[in-house]
Design a protein around this motif. Structure first.
Motif, mmCIF file in Angstrom:
data_model
loop_
_atom_site.group_PDB
_atom_site.id
_atom_site.type_symbol
_atom_site.label_atom_id
_atom_site.label_comp_id
_atom_site.label_asym_id
_atom_site.label_seq_id
_atom_site.Cartn_x
_atom_site.Cartn_y
_atom_site.Cartn_z
ATOM 1 N N LEU A 168 4.600 0.562 -53.849
ATOM 2 C CA LEU A 168 4.441 1.498 -54.956
ATOM 3 C C LEU A 168 3.337 2.506 -54.655
ATOM 4 C CD1 LEU A 168 5.019 2.507 -57.814
ATOM 5 C CD2 LEU A 168 3.439 0.746 -58.660
ATOM 6 N N GLU A 169 2.221 2.022 -54.090
ATOM 7 C CA GLU A 169 1.128 2.923 -53.763
ATOM 8 C C GLU A 169 1.558 3.945 -52.717
ATOM 9 O OE1 GLU A 169 -3.134 0.792 -54.258
ATOM 10 O OE2 GLU A 169 -1.752 -0.197 -52.863
ATOM 11 N N ARG A 170 2.360 3.503 -51.781
ATOM 12 C CA ARG A 170 2.839 4.425 -50.761
ATOM 13 C C ARG A 170 3.711 5.513 -51.371
ATOM 14 N NH1 ARG A 170 4.957 3.761 -44.766
ATOM 15 N NH2 ARG A 170 5.999 5.765 -44.585
ATOM 16 N N ARG A 171 4.614 5.121 -52.270
ATOM 17 C CA ARG A 171 5.470 6.117 -52.912
ATOM 18 C C ARG A 171 4.635 7.107 -53.715
ATOM 19 N NH1 ARG A 171 8.852 1.545 -53.780
ATOM 20 N NH2 ARG A 171 8.119 1.342 -55.940
ATOM 21 N N ILE A 172 3.609 6.608 -54.390
ATOM 22 C CA ILE A 172 2.728 7.483 -55.162
ATOM 23 C C ILE A 172 2.000 8.446 -54.237
ATOM 24 C CG2 ILE A 172 0.670 7.552 -56.622
ATOM 25 C CD1 ILE A 172 1.582 4.921 -57.856
ATOM 26 N N GLY A 177 0.731 34.335 -66.261
ATOM 27 C CA GLY A 177 -0.334 33.390 -66.598
ATOM 28 C C GLY A 177 0.201 32.020 -66.976
ATOM 29 N N LEU A 178 1.276 31.995 -67.760
ATOM 30 C CA LEU A 178 1.886 30.716 -68.124
ATOM 31 C C LEU A 178 2.463 30.011 -66.899
ATOM 32 C CD1 LEU A 178 3.689 31.779 -71.429
ATOM 33 C CD2 LEU A 178 1.581 30.448 -71.204
ATOM 34 N N PHE A 179 3.016 30.799 -65.970
ATOM 35 C CA PHE A 179 3.521 30.236 -64.715
ATOM 36 C C PHE A 179 2.389 29.568 -63.931
ATOM 37 C CE2 PHE A 179 3.689 31.319 -60.146
ATOM 38 C CZ PHE A 179 4.649 30.401 -59.744
ATOM 39 N N HIS A 180 1.243 30.244 -63.818
ATOM 40 C CA HIS A 180 0.111 29.660 -63.106
ATOM 41 C C HIS A 180 -0.402 28.415 -63.828
ATOM 42 C CE1 HIS A 180 -0.470 33.670 -60.966
ATOM 43 N NE2 HIS A 180 -0.430 32.774 -60.005
ATOM 44 N N ALA A 181 -0.389 28.434 -65.151
ATOM 45 C CA ALA A 181 -0.814 27.258 -65.904
ATOM 46 C C ALA A 181 0.077 26.062 -65.588
ATOM 47 C CB ALA A 181 -0.797 27.556 -67.404
ATOM 48 N N ALA A 182 1.399 26.312 -65.467
ATOM 49 C CA ALA A 182 2.329 25.239 -65.117
ATOM 50 C C ALA A 182 2.028 24.697 -63.718
ATOM 51 C CB ALA A 182 3.770 25.753 -65.196
ATOM 52 N N MET A 183 1.673 25.586 -62.790
ATOM 53 C CA MET A 183 1.320 25.143 -61.439
ATOM 54 C C MET A 183 0.045 24.297 -61.464
ATOM 55 S SD MET A 183 3.715 26.101 -59.440
ATOM 56 C CE MET A 183 4.832 25.861 -60.834
ATOM 57 N N TYR A 184 -0.917 24.652 -62.335
ATOM 58 C CA TYR A 184 -2.129 23.841 -62.479
ATOM 59 C C TYR A 184 -1.782 22.433 -62.936
ATOM 60 C CZ TYR A 184 -5.943 27.171 -61.710
ATOM 61 O OH TYR A 184 -6.848 28.023 -61.147
ATOM 62 N N VAL A 185 -0.859 22.322 -63.888
ATOM 63 C CA VAL A 185 -0.458 21.000 -64.383
ATOM 64 C C VAL A 185 0.145 20.171 -63.252
ATOM 65 C CG1 VAL A 185 1.117 19.780 -65.935
ATOM 66 C CG2 VAL A 185 -0.142 21.792 -66.759
ATOM 67 N N ILE A 186 1.033 20.785 -62.466
ATOM 68 C CA ILE A 186 1.664 20.066 -61.349
ATOM 69 C C ILE A 186 0.614 19.660 -60.325
ATOM 70 C CG2 ILE A 186 3.274 20.314 -59.415
ATOM 71 C CD1 ILE A 186 4.953 22.140 -61.195
ATOM 72 N N ALA A 187 -0.344 20.565 -60.034
ATOM 73 C CA ALA A 187 -1.403 20.244 -59.073
ATOM 74 C C ALA A 187 -2.271 19.094 -59.571
ATOM 75 C CB ALA A 187 -2.263 21.484 -58.813
ATOM 76 N N LEU A 188 -2.595 19.095 -60.852
ATOM 77 C CA LEU A 188 -3.425 18.023 -61.415
ATOM 78 C C LEU A 188 -2.705 16.677 -61.354
ATOM 79 C CD1 LEU A 188 -5.040 19.829 -64.484
ATOM 80 C CD2 LEU A 188 -6.178 19.094 -62.378
ATOM 81 N N ILE A 189 -1.387 16.682 -61.605
ATOM 82 C CA ILE A 189 -0.621 15.442 -61.481
ATOM 83 C C ILE A 189 -0.652 14.948 -60.043
ATOM 84 C CG2 ILE A 189 1.693 14.430 -61.646
ATOM 85 C CD1 ILE A 189 2.243 16.339 -63.975
ATOM 86 N N GLY A 190 -0.523 15.884 -59.086
ATOM 87 C CA GLY A 190 -0.593 15.506 -57.682
ATOM 88 C C GLY A 190 -1.938 14.923 -57.309
ATOM 89 N N ILE A 191 -3.019 15.539 -57.783
ATOM 90 C CA ILE A 191 -4.364 15.032 -57.487
ATOM 91 C C ILE A 191 -4.572 13.660 -58.121
ATOM 92 C CG2 ILE A 191 -6.825 15.429 -57.901
ATOM 93 C CD1 ILE A 191 -6.210 18.437 -57.688
ATOM 94 N N TRP A 192 -4.069 13.489 -59.351
ATOM 95 C CA TRP A 192 -4.192 12.191 -60.024
ATOM 96 C C TRP A 192 -3.458 11.107 -59.240
ATOM 97 C CZ3 TRP A 192 -0.164 9.503 -62.778
ATOM 98 C CH2 TRP A 192 -0.598 8.366 -63.437
ATOM 99 N N MET A 193 -2.267 11.419 -58.751
ATOM 100 C CA MET A 193 -1.530 10.463 -57.926
ATOM 101 C C MET A 193 -2.268 10.159 -56.625
ATOM 102 S SD MET A 193 2.490 11.514 -58.326
ATOM 103 C CE MET A 193 3.416 11.009 -59.775
ATOM 104 N N MET A 194 -2.921 11.173 -56.059
ATOM 105 C CA MET A 194 -3.669 10.969 -54.826
ATOM 106 C C MET A 194 -4.840 10.014 -55.054
ATOM 107 S SD MET A 194 -5.099 13.971 -52.310
ATOM 108 C CE MET A 194 -3.666 14.971 -52.772
ATOM 109 N N ILE A 195 -5.494 10.153 -56.203
ATOM 110 C CA ILE A 195 -6.605 9.264 -56.531
ATOM 111 C C ILE A 195 -6.108 7.834 -56.735
ATOM 112 C CG2 ILE A 195 -8.355 8.736 -58.283
ATOM 113 C CD1 ILE A 195 -8.638 11.759 -58.713
#
Length: 271
Positions: A8-12, A62-80
């Motif tokens: 599971l950790e590997r998939r994350i 601006g809303l498009f960039h905000a959506a990219m921030y959300v995706i990036a934050l999810i990625g960083i959270w998964m990395m942690i």
């Protein structure tokens, strides 16, 4: 001694790289094309009220960039969450490889959805040949980055043979977009169309000579005469254009989403 990370950790960990790269692809597109080069906005080809106003265009960006921030934050959270994988030999290379795949995936998805299906923008809105720039961006920043990421995954020594699966999924997305754009128009009042790209050195006169026998008429053409859009009759065969100088023929609804904003560039005598 550290225990081995779970499956599971590997998939994350893998998903963290994909999502981070996907968000970076969106930021690259938005910052370079929307702001630095100013080739397009997210909704550049949508000119009906209220989207024709520049303030609405900037808001959409601006809303498009905000959506990219959300995706990036999810990625960083998964990395942690999967940080134990970072201690493994070669994991840094695997993370970069997954990010490259995600980066390329963004450009594949953007090309299929934004450029060819919805037609909300093109890479270069001011180009007389927008298809050239779409395909160039698709190949360089989409396909090549995905290939580089898959190759790096294999060299990392931590893969499970999923590179081919990733490539197959993205190929299926692209094929689905092409298939969807090839569907006939939903309105009975609209004729199916074909977008034709002439090969280098071919004469437009050679192509036009085939119109009558192919039951087609001109809808739009580029100023240089290298890209044409034809409305097809019941007895038309779009593939016949290949015998008259075409290098690419798409039986598609592309003109509805991408040629309409170029209508002011139609030469006199076209319909």
């Amino acid at each position: 001694m550290h225990t081995l990370p779970s499956a599971l950790e590997r998939r994350i960990f893998n998903k963290a790289g994909y999502l981070t790269g996907f968000a970076l692809g969106g930021f690259f597109d938005g910052i370079l094309l929307h702001q630095v080069l100013q080739w397009h906005h997210l909704l550049s080809a949508v000119d009906r009220a209220p989207f024709g106003d520049l303030r609405m265009q900037v808001l959409a960006d601006g809303l498009f960039h905000a959506a990219m921030y959300v995706i990036a934050l999810i990625g960083i959270w998964m990395m942690i969450r999967s940080r134990t994988w970072l201690a493994r030999n070669g994991s840094g290379r695997l993370l970069i490889a997954n990010a490259l795949i995600g980066f390329g995936a963004w450009h594949v998805v953007d090309a299929v959805l934004s450029h060819w299906l919805t037609g909300i923008h093109r890479i270069r809105m001011d180009s007389p040949n927008p298809l050239f720039w779409d395909l160039l961006w698709f190949a360089v920043f989409g396909i090549l980055f995905i290939i580089a990421g898959i190759a790096l995954r294999r060299r990392a020594g931590l893969t499970e043979g999923r590179g081919g699966t990733i490539a197959s999924i993205l190929a299926a997305i692209t094929a689905a977009g092409a298939a969807a754009s090839a569907l006939p128009p939903s309105s009975a009042d609209l004729m199916p169309t074909a977008t034709v790209l002439l090969r280098p050195g071919a004469s437009p006169a050679q192509l036009l000579a085939a119109l009558e026998q192919n039951d087609a008429r001109i809808v739009w053409n580029s100023a240089r005469g290298d890209v044409w859009v034809f409305a097809l009759g019941k007895n038309s065969n779009a593939s016949a254009f290949y015998r008259h100088g075409a290098i690419f023929v798409s039986g598609t609804l592309l003109p509805a989403g991408c040629a309409s904003f170029l209508s002011t560039r139609r030469p006199e005598g076209t319909i």
